[in-house]
Design a protein around this motif. Sequence first.
Motif, short mmCIF file in Angstrom:
data_model
loop_
_atom_site.label_atom_id
_atom_site.label_comp_id
_atom_site.label_asym_id
_atom_site.label_seq_id
_atom_site.Cartn_x
_atom_site.Cartn_y
_atom_site.Cartn_z
N PHE A 16 0.86 -1.20 0.00
CA PHE A 16 0.00 0.00 0.00
C PHE A 16 0.89 1.25 0.00
CE2 PHE A 16 0.34 -0.09 4.70
CZ PHE A 16 0.38 -1.46 4.94
N CYS A 18 2.72 4.44 -1.61
CA CYS A 18 2.54 5.53 -2.55
C CYS A 18 3.89 6.24 -2.66
CB CYS A 18 1.48 6.49 -1.99
SG CYS A 18 1.35 8.04 -2.91
N LEU A 234 -2.80 4.39 2.44
CA LEU A 234 -1.82 4.60 1.36
C LEU A 234 -0.69 5.35 2.03
CD1 LEU A 234 -4.11 5.82 -1.57
CD2 LEU A 234 -2.86 3.66 -1.47
#
Length: 269
Positions: A16, A18, A234
């Motif tokens: 997850f 980013c 995220l």
Amino acid sequence: MTTQELVAQIRKKKSFLCIGLDVDLDKIPAHLLKEEDPIFAFNKAIIDATQHLCVAYKPNTAFYEAYGLKGWKSLEKTIYYLNENYPEIFTIADAKRGDIGNTSTMYAKAFFEDLAFDSVTVAPYMGKDSVEPFLAFENKHTIMLALTSNEGAFDFQTKKVGNREFYKTVLETSKNWKNSTNLMYVVGATKATYFTEIRKIVPNSFLLVPGVGAQGGNLKDVCKYGLSENVGLLINSSRGIIYASNEVDFAEKAAEKAKELQQEMEAFL
Ligand SMILES: O=c1ccn([C@@H]2O[C@H](COP(=O)(O)O)[C@@H](O)[C@H]2O)c(=O)[nH]1
């Protein structure tokens, strides 16, 4: 992109993560400065080397706007490159917009229609009518600042208004806005101890979490207190990944840093 598609990608990649594309021409490898578009050349190399390890990219628009028209062109090329080559990746324009309603609609069109980002960050200070225009876009996500990673978060966000901290009021109130299912929230990794309280208010919402890496936020603590049934996180790192090296091996080194974070995340899934 729908939330279900985002969750499916997280489960598939066991990540997850980013990656923040905050490109500073003073920090990128010198050999790239000879390229016609050094910012795009840098982003393309980073994206190609890391796309299997992350589920989202977050260019902060400040790093493009600072270079004027050329910078905006590089941002446009980057989002087109992502959408064409890696359409499963979730894209975030970190622009922190929000204004009176008709102006917000134009901001939303700029990022959702013209640039075709999946999401944009917004500031909540101007309230419901400044955020709802963003929420009106189907399968697009509006990521609202809730509790930010910086020291200044304590100036207003954690102050009590009545008997409740302001950030809690922001979260609670926004749940009643039209199309609020299109909302996600920014919560800083440096505020890990607040995640338990935040999850009481928004148990299933996605939280964009900057502050891991250069700002010293702790990934394990964020996961411990912030993960939800559908993952719901995220976690962003920008400088900690993209500037792992400023030599010719920069993309490879960025991938190594991304892999370290991905493996820490995999242990929680
Ligand atoms: O509360 C916030 C909101 C946004 N940001 C942005 O995220 C990245 C973090 O970059 P690092 O290099 O990983 O520190 C950057 O674009 C910030 O403007 C944030 O840090 N905190």
